[in-house]
Design a protein around this motif. Structure first.
Motif, PDB file in Angstrom:
ATOM      1  N   THR A  79       0.858  -1.183   0.000  1.00 58.38           N
ATOM      2  CA  THR A  79       0.000   0.000   0.000  1.00 58.38           C
ATOM      3  C   THR A  79       0.896   1.236   0.000  1.00 58.38           C
ATOM      4  O   THR A  79       2.118   1.129   0.080  1.00 58.38           O
ATOM      5  CB  THR A  79      -0.912   0.019   1.247  1.00 58.38           C
ATOM      6  N   GLY A  80       0.285   2.409  -0.069  1.00 60.16           N
ATOM      7  CA  GLY A  80       1.062   3.641  -0.095  1.00 60.16           C
ATOM      8  C   GLY A  80       1.776   3.908   1.219  1.00 60.16           C
ATOM      9  O   GLY A  80       1.335   3.450   2.293  1.00 60.16           O
ATOM     10  N   ALA A  81       2.860   4.651   1.142  1.00 63.70           N
ATOM     11  CA  ALA A  81       3.629   4.976   2.343  1.00 63.70           C
ATOM     12  C   ALA A  81       2.800   5.764   3.345  1.00 63.70           C
ATOM     13  O   ALA A  81       3.046   5.683   4.556  1.00 63.70           O
ATOM     14  CB  ALA A  81       4.890   5.749   1.967  1.00 63.70           C
ATOM     15  N   SER A  82       1.813   6.515   2.857  1.00 66.08           N
ATOM     16  CA  SER A  82       0.964   7.287   3.770  1.00 66.08           C
ATOM     17  C   SER A  82       0.190   6.363   4.707  1.00 66.08           C
ATOM     18  O   SER A  82      -0.039   6.695   5.881  1.00 66.08           O
ATOM     19  CB  SER A  82      -0.010   8.164   2.979  1.00 66.08           C
ATOM     20  N   GLU A  83      -0.212   5.196   4.200  1.00 67.38           N
ATOM     21  CA  GLU A  83      -0.909   4.222   5.042  1.00 67.38           C
ATOM     22  C   GLU A  83       0.077   3.500   5.963  1.00 67.38           C
ATOM     23  O   GLU A  83      -0.254   3.174   7.111  1.00 67.38           O
ATOM     24  CB  GLU A  83      -1.649   3.204   4.177  1.00 67.38           C
ATOM     25  N   THR A  85       2.641   4.620   7.392  1.00 72.22           N
ATOM     26  CA  THR A  85       3.130   5.443   8.504  1.00 72.22           C
ATOM     27  C   THR A  85       2.094   5.621   9.605  1.00 72.22           C
ATOM     28  O   THR A  85       2.368   6.291  10.611  1.00 72.22           O
ATOM     29  CB  THR A  85       3.564   6.826   7.996  1.00 72.22           C
ATOM     30  N   ALA A  86       0.907   5.018   9.440  1.00 70.49           N
ATOM     31  CA  ALA A  86      -0.115   5.110  10.487  1.00 70.49           C
ATOM     32  C   ALA A  86       0.425   4.514  11.784  1.00 70.49           C
ATOM     33  O   ALA A  86       1.161   3.530  11.781  1.00 70.49           O
ATOM     34  CB  ALA A  86      -1.373   4.363  10.050  1.00 70.49           C
ATOM     35  N   ASN A  88       2.624   5.789  13.758  1.00 65.18           N
ATOM     36  CA  ASN A  88       4.079   5.963  13.790  1.00 65.18           C
ATOM     37  C   ASN A  88       4.826   4.813  13.103  1.00 65.18           C
ATOM     38  O   ASN A  88       5.990   4.545  13.400  1.00 65.18           O
ATOM     39  CB  ASN A  88       4.587   6.119  15.231  1.00 65.18           C
ATOM     40  N   GLY A  89       4.153   4.123  12.192  1.00 68.16           N
ATOM     41  CA  GLY A  89       4.791   3.011  11.484  1.00 68.16           C
ATOM     42  C   GLY A  89       5.007   1.794  12.353  1.00 68.16           C
ATOM     43  O   GLY A  89       5.901   0.986  12.084  1.00 68.16           O
TER      44      GLY A  89
END
Length: 402
Positions: A79-83, A85-86, A88-89
């Motif tokens: 998935t995208g990096a934006s997801e 990083t939810a 704090n990763g």
């Protein structure tokens, strides 16, 4: 509301940092695996030991990322990096932590098959184990896949308890290694007229360094298996300590001050305490570690002397395979409230879960390495083995006298 949000963010970031530190500590343990093997094998195989641990780790990371983690937990990172990083990763770092566990399987196998194995065939075999065999059992125990844990709980009153991987990691690694060792056969010159020929370790200081690195990193392996900061327990740390010293002292006595036994003693104790380190009383952990130290000394000597095909260079089958089995059983014994433990564990579940792990690991190892052997072979030629894996495979020795 802002305060609640801030506390939530702080908790997520703290948990991410906590498990990241654990991942780094277990990553450092792979240097311990490397130097333990470097110090144990002959000088002409030291480069090969170092290269195997490094390359096995690289292959394990890629295959566990794309295949193994999904088989175990049903999660992926496509998935995208934006997801990603939810939180704090946190999920990414959790993968990192669990991947270092998965990569321990090839590191364990490496010590058993040292000094006579081909490079790429064994690398491919180890990769298949990390991608398919290990995550199947990992998911069965740590993610409740296929209802196995629920069935154990309904039958025996508790699920199979393996807090930090006595069976999931160590016994699986040890029994897979046994399959590979038996398929490979013994090193040339290891047995003469039915008697074992002793091969001394090449470098005791390196062996000791490897043992110390593993011992220190193990506190990340065990304590950080809580995976969140609120789950951390000093009991896990002290139980790990007590099992470690139990292994040292018993190996010292039974091994007659042999440095190889003394430096593997703490590792035997730590392997055994992984399963029940969050449940046992420290005295139970001390006994568990001491018994593991005895198991390693006696079983290593017995296997070397009595079974001609079982040329296990570092003793990974007794150390990880059998001490891991003992650890799960010890968890079912010393985890009971009557013996000072926290309870909530069933000896029958421990026995059934352990047996399942042994069957999956040994059977999976025979299948994977059997296929690889039939396609490409597993062993170096007799001449290559005589010259040493360093020159035969890597075209360079460990040191230069020029």
């Amino acid at each position: 509301m802002d305060i609640t949000s801030a506390v939530h963010t702080l908790t997520e970031s703290a948990n991410t940092l906590f498990i990241l530190i654990g991942a780094i500590m277990v990553l450092a343990m792979h240097a311990g695996f490397a130097f333990l093997e470097v110090g144990t094998v002959r000088h002409k195989n030291q480069v090969n030991a170092l290269v195997k641990i490094m390359t096995d780790f690289g292959v394990s990371a890629v295959l566990y990322f794309f295949v193994g983690y999904y088989i175990a937990y049903g999660s992926h990172f496509m998935t995208g990096a934006s997801e990603l990083t939810a939180g704090n990763g946190y999920e990414l770092v959790k993968f990192f932590f669990l991947m270092t566990f998965a990569a321990a399987i090839p590191a364990i196998i490496s010590g058993g098959i040292a000094e006579r194995a081909k490079f790429y065939p064994m690398l491919i075999g180890s990769g298949l184990i990390v991608a398919l065999v290990y995550p199947f059992f990992e998911g069965l125990i740590w993610n409740g896949n296929y209802g196995f844990q629920a069935w154990l709980e309904s039958q025996f009153g508790a699920s199979f308890h393996d807090f930090a991987g006595s069976v999931v990691v160590h016994a699986v690694g040890g029994w897979v290694a046994l399959a590979a060792i038996l398929l490979l056969g013994a090193r040339k010159g290891r047995y003469r007229n039915g008697r074992v020929v002793a091969i001394a370790p090449s470098n005791i200081p390196f062996l000791a360094l490897g043992a110390w690195i593993l011992t220190v990193g193990w506190f990340g392996f065990n304590v950080m298996s809580a995976q969140t900061l609120d789950g951390i327990s000093g009991l896990v740390a002290v139980n790990s300590l007590m099992a470690m010293v139990g292994g040292i002292l018993v190996a010292m006595v039974l091994g007659k001050k042999d440095p190889g036994f003394i430096h593997n003693g703490p590792l035997a104790g730590l392997v055994a305490v992984c399963a029940g380190s969050d449940l046992m009383h420290p005295v139970g952990a001390l006994i568990t570690g001491g018994v593991a130290g005895a198991i390693f000394v006696y079983l290593f000597e017995w296997a070397q002397d009595r079974i001609e095909r079982l040329d296990d260079v570092l003793g990974v089958w007794p150390l990880h395979g059998v001490c891991g089995v003992w650890g799960a059983i010890a968890c079912g014994i010393f985890g009971q409230q009557a013996l000072g433990g926290l309870g909530g564990v069933s000896l029958m579940s421990q026995l059934v879960g352990t047996l399942t792990g042994v069957i999956v690991a040994f059977g999976g190892g025979l299948i994977v390495y059997g296929i690889v052997k039939s396609v490409s072979g597993l062993r170096l030629s007799e001449e290559e083995e005589f010259n040493g894996a360093d020159v035969s495979i890597h075209k360079i020795g460990a040191t230069s006298l020029d």
